[in-house]
Design a protein around this motif. Structure first.
Motif, PDB file in Angstrom:
ATOM      1  N   CYS A  15      17.364 -35.216  22.847  1.00 34.57           N
ATOM      2  CA  CYS A  15      18.503 -35.280  21.935  1.00 34.57           C
ATOM      3  C   CYS A  15      18.444 -36.595  21.165  1.00 34.57           C
ATOM      4  CB  CYS A  15      19.813 -35.173  22.721  1.00 34.57           C
ATOM      5  SG  CYS A  15      21.282 -35.468  21.712  1.00 34.57           S
ATOM      6  N   HIS A 185      14.915 -21.437  10.983  1.00 31.58           N
ATOM      7  CA  HIS A 185      14.422 -22.261  12.085  1.00 31.58           C
ATOM      8  C   HIS A 185      13.217 -21.599  12.759  1.00 31.58           C
ATOM      9  CE1 HIS A 185      18.461 -24.237  11.908  1.00 31.58           C
ATOM     10  NE2 HIS A 185      17.768 -25.285  12.299  1.00 31.58           N
ATOM     11  N   ILE A 205      21.333 -30.693  13.333  1.00 35.60           N
ATOM     12  CA  ILE A 205      22.446 -29.741  13.400  1.00 35.60           C
ATOM     13  C   ILE A 205      23.769 -30.490  13.432  1.00 35.60           C
ATOM     14  CG2 ILE A 205      21.123 -27.877  14.483  1.00 35.60           C
ATOM     15  CD1 ILE A 205      22.150 -28.772  17.182  1.00 35.60           C
ATOM     16  N   VAL A 255      22.300 -25.351  19.833  1.00 36.00           N
ATOM     17  CA  VAL A 255      21.458 -26.163  20.712  1.00 36.00           C
ATOM     18  C   VAL A 255      20.714 -25.262  21.697  1.00 36.00           C
ATOM     19  CG1 VAL A 255      21.452 -27.921  22.521  1.00 36.00           C
ATOM     20  CG2 VAL A 255      22.917 -28.214  20.505  1.00 36.00           C
ATOM     21  N   LEU A 258      17.974 -23.135  19.875  1.00 32.45           N
ATOM     22  CA  LEU A 258      16.803 -23.922  19.483  1.00 32.45           C
ATOM     23  C   LEU A 258      15.927 -24.237  20.694  1.00 32.45           C
ATOM     24  CD1 LEU A 258      18.623 -26.268  16.963  1.00 32.45           C
ATOM     25  CD2 LEU A 258      16.812 -24.640  16.373  1.00 32.45           C
ATOM     26  N   TYR A 263      11.962 -25.394  20.341  1.00 33.07           N
ATOM     27  CA  TYR A 263      12.089 -26.686  19.665  1.00 33.07           C
ATOM     28  C   TYR A 263      12.018 -27.824  20.681  1.00 33.07           C
ATOM     29  CZ  TYR A 263      12.869 -25.207  14.901  1.00 33.07           C
ATOM     30  OH  TYR A 263      12.672 -24.712  13.636  1.00 33.07           O
ATOM     31  N   VAL A 266      16.961 -31.721  19.483  1.00 31.78           N
ATOM     32  CA  VAL A 266      17.910 -31.631  18.378  1.00 31.78           C
ATOM     33  C   VAL A 266      18.268 -33.031  17.889  1.00 31.78           C
ATOM     34  CG1 VAL A 266      18.909 -29.407  18.988  1.00 31.78           C
ATOM     35  CG2 VAL A 266      19.822 -31.492  20.035  1.00 31.78           C
TER      36      VAL A 266
END
Length: 492
Positions: A15, A185, A205, A255, A258, A263, A266
């Motif tokens: 994060c 995405h 985001i 979140v 993703l 991913y 974020v």
């Protein structure tokens, strides 16, 4: 090793908490409180310090970092707007002194007060900045941006072409522009996985409410559709608290989605207080056990964008829904004829292989042009010939062969390697013209030269060489001492 680099190397979801460094003691105190937690739902957390995001009163990312009472893991931003190569090199040195070794390199949005045709504003674009930083700091973590939220082929295709250049220039990580279209995405992730050496992707985001949507409509490159606005307005009409809870619910779902997609993490924007952070963490904790696969998550995501009395939400502008791989454009006969004519002229005059180009090269590399008066005359001659043809601003380092004879100086930001993220349906962020990079992409597809827009990394133009003729440098033998005007080097 930095916390973020360690997370990326071990495939740990991470994060990044965005922080805009306004001169406010309360904001810095809140940041310190949030970063003391070190994690969001068990995921390692780093702060990203924005650069030239708002007003000129904002602190620089480095000043903001050094003013923190307790050091925290940090990813500094570097915006290229109104900056030159020397500014980036100076920042690298200052970061060394502060013990920092990771940087997000951005071209930057429109500088307030920048009007094309008036005071020129130079932008150190991200591809060139990546080349400079990678050469100067081989072992740093370097990140760059990608905006896949484009809904016409030319602007979308040009974005992906430029992203390939960013990878070639040394980017270790790409962070997506703020967006809400999860199909885009997935598109970006699929594109990355097809690259020869895929790099991690992170997504920017934000919890979206009606008030924030109104603000984002003024932010270049962010897409908020009429149907999204209608739903957000309907939520706000119920109550402010209801709208806030719905926005937080969607953010938590995004979140989770993703992470399920694959991913690397974020980039959280718009979290300014502890209450927001805690509400997000609680929502993720509650929702995550309910959505262990993308099928389950997708149903919940669609449901989160429904409100009684509102039409179904679409994330693409009305009538525009291009997806990567679709072919929707072609160059006009006039555009192709212009390209072939200029290409033929270039070959005859600048190929260094024809009799005419050899004679011309001999003429413009005579010692005569080291005289300041003669050099100024040559500069004016080049400008008067090329400006009507291509909009030339005599940057001193002609790149027309690498840009299909569409001069990068006709871009208000002077970008040569591809578009910024601020276009909207092929229109420039400045709003007064078609994006020159959309025109360049359309031409490249039309004449079968798309590889030029991917393979050729164009270095930045040195400020010292501007407003000089590019011809002597073009014909200077490789490794030879370049022609000089006084003490100014005329470089290729």
């Amino acid at each position: 090793m930095s916390l973020l680099k360690s997370a990326l190397d071990t495939n740990a979801f991470a994060c990044i908490l965005e922080f805009v460094p306004k001169p406010s003691a309360a904001r810095f105190a809140t940041l310190a409180t949030l970063m003391a937690r070190q994690q969001l739902c068990g995921w390692p957390m780093t702060v990203a310090i924005g650069d030239r995001v708002g007003s000129a009163l904002d602190l620089s990312p480095l000043d903001a970092f050094t003013s923190l009472q307790q050091p925290v893991p940090a990813l500094l931003h570097f915006s290229g707007k109104d900056r030159e190569r020397r500014d980036l090199l100076a920042q690298l040195q200052h970061m060394d002194a502060a013990g920092l070794d990771q940087l997000l390199l951005l071209t930057g949005d429109r500088l307030p007060g920048h009007t094309p045709g008036q005071r020129p504003v130079r932008y150190l674009e991200s591809v060139a900045a990546l080349q400079i930083a990678r050469q100067a700091r081989p072992h740093w973590l370097l990140a760059a941006a990608l905006n896949p939220f484009k809904y016409r082929e030319a602007e979308g295709g040009a974005q992906y072409f430029k992203a390939e250049k960013k990878l070639a220039a040394g980017a270790d990580l790409l962070i997506l522009q703020l967006g809400f279209d999860m199909a885009k995405h997935q598109e970006a992730l699929d594109w990355m996985q097809r690259q020869p050496q895929p790099k991690p992707l992170m997504a920017c985001i934000m919890a979206l409410t009606d008030g924030r949507a109104a603000m984002l409509e003024q932010v270049a490159g962010v897409t908020v559709t009429p149907s999204m606005r209608a739903l957000l307005a309907a939520e706000a009409a119920v109550s402010k608290q209801y709208a806030k809870e719905r926005g937080n619910h969607r953010l938590a779902l995004q979140v989770i989605g993703l992470r399920l997609m694959g991913y690397a993490g974020v980039h959280l924007s718009g979290i300014h207080d502890v209450e927001q952070f805690e509400a997000l963490e609680q929502a993720i904790t509650a929702l995550q056990p309910l959505h262990q696969d993308l099928d389950s998550w997708a149903l919940a995501w669609l449901d989160a964008w429904q409100q009684p009395g509102t039409a179904p939400v679409t994330f693409h502008p009305p009538g525009q829904d291009w997806r990567l791989g679709q072919r929707q454009i072609s160059a006009s006969t006039k555009e192709k004829a212009r390209y072939h004519l200029l290409s033929a002229m270039h070959h005859q005059l600048f190929s260094r292989s024809t009799a005419l180009s050899k004679a011309f090269g001999w003429a413009v590399t005579r010692p005569l042009w080291a005289n300041p008066t003669a050099a100024q005359w040559l500069h004016q001659l080049e400008r008067r010939i090329k400006r009507p043809l291509v909009g030339c601003d005599t940057c001193g380092s002609c790149r027309l062969e690498d840009t299909l004879y569409i001069c990068p100086e006709t871009c208000p930001k002077g970008l040569a390697n591809g578009p910024c993220g601020g276009t909207r349906l092929d229109r420039c962020e400045f709003g007064d013209r078609e994006c020159v990079h959309s025109a360049k992409y359309r031409l490249a597809v039309g004449v079968g030269r798309a590889e030029v827009l991917v393979e050729r990394l164009i270095p930045c133009v040195q400020v010292e060489g501007r407003q000089r003729s590019s011809w002597p440098g073009w014909f200077a033998p490789k490794g030879a001492e370049p022609v000089r005007e006084g003490q100014v080097v005329l470089e290729e």
